[in-house]
Write an enzyme that holds these catalytic residues in place. Structure first.
Site, short mmCIF file in Angstrom:
data_model
loop_
_atom_site.label_atom_id
_atom_site.label_comp_id
_atom_site.label_asym_id
_atom_site.label_seq_id
_atom_site.Cartn_x
_atom_site.Cartn_y
_atom_site.Cartn_z
N ARG A 213 -12.19 31.87 68.65
CA ARG A 213 -12.38 31.55 67.24
C ARG A 213 -12.84 30.11 67.17
O ARG A 213 -12.49 29.28 68.03
CB ARG A 213 -11.08 31.72 66.46
CG ARG A 213 -10.53 33.16 66.46
CD ARG A 213 -9.21 33.23 65.71
NE ARG A 213 -8.69 34.59 65.66
CZ ARG A 213 -7.89 35.13 66.56
NH1 ARG A 213 -7.51 34.42 67.61
NH2 ARG A 213 -7.46 36.37 66.44
N LYS A 239 -3.67 32.36 66.88
CA LYS A 239 -3.00 32.50 65.59
C LYS A 239 -1.49 32.59 65.81
O LYS A 239 -1.03 33.21 66.77
CB LYS A 239 -3.48 33.78 64.89
CG LYS A 239 -4.85 33.65 64.24
CD LYS A 239 -5.17 34.91 63.44
CE LYS A 239 -6.49 34.77 62.70
NZ LYS A 239 -6.79 36.00 61.91
N HIS A 304 -18.45 33.38 64.22
CA HIS A 304 -17.76 34.64 64.48
C HIS A 304 -18.70 35.69 65.06
O HIS A 304 -18.25 36.63 65.73
CB HIS A 304 -17.13 35.18 63.20
CG HIS A 304 -16.19 36.33 63.44
ND1 HIS A 304 -14.92 36.15 63.89
CD2 HIS A 304 -16.37 37.68 63.31
CE1 HIS A 304 -14.32 37.34 64.04
NE2 HIS A 304 -15.19 38.27 63.69
N ARG A 307 -18.18 35.67 68.72
CA ARG A 307 -16.91 36.34 69.07
C ARG A 307 -17.10 37.85 68.99
O ARG A 307 -16.60 38.59 69.84
CB ARG A 307 -15.81 35.87 68.12
CG ARG A 307 -14.46 36.56 68.30
CD ARG A 307 -13.43 35.86 67.41
NE ARG A 307 -12.22 36.66 67.24
CZ ARG A 307 -11.20 36.68 68.09
NH1 ARG A 307 -11.26 35.98 69.21
NH2 ARG A 307 -10.13 37.41 67.84
N HIS A 330 -6.02 39.94 69.92
CA HIS A 330 -5.66 40.82 68.80
C HIS A 330 -4.25 41.35 69.00
O HIS A 330 -3.94 41.95 70.04
CB HIS A 330 -6.62 42.00 68.69
CG HIS A 330 -7.98 41.62 68.21
ND1 HIS A 330 -9.12 42.37 68.48
CD2 HIS A 330 -8.40 40.58 67.45
CE1 HIS A 330 -10.16 41.79 67.92
NE2 HIS A 330 -9.76 40.71 67.28
N TYR A 339 -14.48 47.00 66.54
CA TYR A 339 -15.67 46.57 67.28
C TYR A 339 -16.23 47.72 68.10
O TYR A 339 -17.44 47.88 68.24
CB TYR A 339 -15.33 45.39 68.20
CG TYR A 339 -14.94 44.13 67.47
CD1 TYR A 339 -15.91 43.32 66.89
CD2 TYR A 339 -13.61 43.75 67.36
CE1 TYR A 339 -15.55 42.15 66.23
CE2 TYR A 339 -13.25 42.59 66.70
CZ TYR A 339 -14.23 41.79 66.13
OH TYR A 339 -13.87 40.65 65.48
#
Length: 365
Positions: A213, A239, A304, A307, A330, A339
């Site tokens: 990110r 995150k 992004h 990514r 994730h 994706y």
């Protein structure tokens, strides 16, 4: 209902910074955030009276300078916002600060005090966002911030119910509609980055091969580089504050060493003044590279996208869905599967078969 007595407790000294570069949050376009840029210096947008109501919200706007909480007007609404934001961290806190500033500016514009708003006002705010062109994902996130703010106010006894609790959220599609970059496009972008500058080469390689990110790249330090069992690694903060070691491919490692040129501390990717390269700087750099490498994306390429390309190209290369999930950080495999579903949705389009089936008569016959 009597409001709690906050007067005896000063605002905490913690600083909730918002970016001073005006960079939209990930997934938010400039058009979507234009309304958030209507306040500066912690003052609501034009239309707010100078004698600010006691229940108005005056969080720093998106383009405001870095502002400490102690600088905010001492109002019940601001205290609730402070408490709510302190329960979040990192990019979530930054995005929610921006979202509440936008909502506060909108309430001031229509003349409603934040803590007096009812569901009809929040419904009207959603309508305003939609008509302004905000993406469904942006609307959902802003509603999460607004609802969280009001839920906190309910818990603190300032209001009796959350006016955003039953507001309908727009549906956010489960399928990712783009695949970032094709293999050929990714190759041209990397070549353009290496031709541009050592720093550009590092940025493009880490975003594409590590699936970082943009915030993870901007916050990385030289000291986060290392070795483990023969692998060159970069430890990034994901995150939620989770630290994760990322494998750096040999070519990217060589480019990093060339760029650092012996430097052993400070930000991994820095400006000429030695400050960390910020999100807006990365965005501008990629757009510059796109003008020569992928000119059809010159006006739309976003960090992004690299990514996203990392995920789809890794799956094309035979990587397992689980390994790609780990690579991207994730927490939920369903996010990664988006994706996977997006990889071939254009390749499988019946349009190609239909176009090959129908012969167009030559008008000269």
């Amino acid at each position: 209902m009597a409001a709690p007595d906050y007067a005896a407790n000063p605002l905490p000294a913690t600083v909730l910074d918002t970016p001073s570069d005006g960079t939209p949050a990930t997934g938010t376009s400039a058009a979507e955030t234009s309304t958030a840029e209507t306040s500066t210096g912690g003052t609501p947008a034009t239309g707010t009276p100078a004698d600010q109501p006691s229940t108005a919200l005056a969080l720093p706007g998106q383009t405001a300078p870095r502002t400490g909480l102690a600088d905010l007007p001492d109002t019940p609404a601001n205290r609730i916002a402070v408490g709510f934001l302190l329960s979040h961290h990192g990019n979530t806190r930054t995005a929610y600060t921006r979202d509440l500033a936008d909502y506060g500016a909108w309430c001031a514009e229509i003349g409603i005090e934040i803590l007096d708003a009812r569901r009809v006002h929040v419904d009207a705010y959603v309508e305003h966002l939609s008509r302004s062109g905000a993406a469904p994902s942006t609307v959902v996130r802003r509603l999460s911030a607004v609802s969280g703010f009001y839920a906190y106010a309910v818990d603190e006894g300032l209001i009796d119910r959350n006016p955003a609790a039953r507001v309908r959220r727009p549906k956010v599609g489960e399928n990712v509609q783009s695949t970032g970059l094709s293999r050929a496009e990714a190759g041209r972008l990397l070549a353009a980055a290496e031709a541009h500058s050592p720093r550009a080469a590092v940025v493009a390689n880490l975003l594409l091969f590590c699936g970082l990110r943009v915030s993870e790249l901007c916050h990385a330090e030289v000291g986060d580089l290392g070795w483990e069992r023969g692998h060159r690694v970069l430890t990034v903060t994901r995150k939620g504050g989770k630290r994760q070691r990322m494998v750096v491919p040999p070519r990217a490692g060589e480019l990093i060493d060339t760029y650092l040129d012996g430097r052993t501390d400070g930000p991994l990717v820095a400006t000429v003044t030695g400050r960390p390269l910020d999100r807006q700087g990365v965005w501008r750099l990629l757009r510059t590279l796109a003008t020569t490498a992928v000119p059809h994306l010159a006006d739309s390429l976003h960090p992004h996208d690299l990514r996203h390309a990392c995920a789809t190209l890794a799956l094309d290369a035979g990587a397992s869905l689980r390994d790609v999930q780990d690579l991207l950080g994730h927490a939920d495999s369903r996010t990664t599967r988006r994706y996977d579903r997006a990889r071939h949705n254009l390749d499988r389009s019946p349009t190609y078969a239909l176009a090959g089936l129908i012969d167009t008569p030559d008008p000269r016959d």
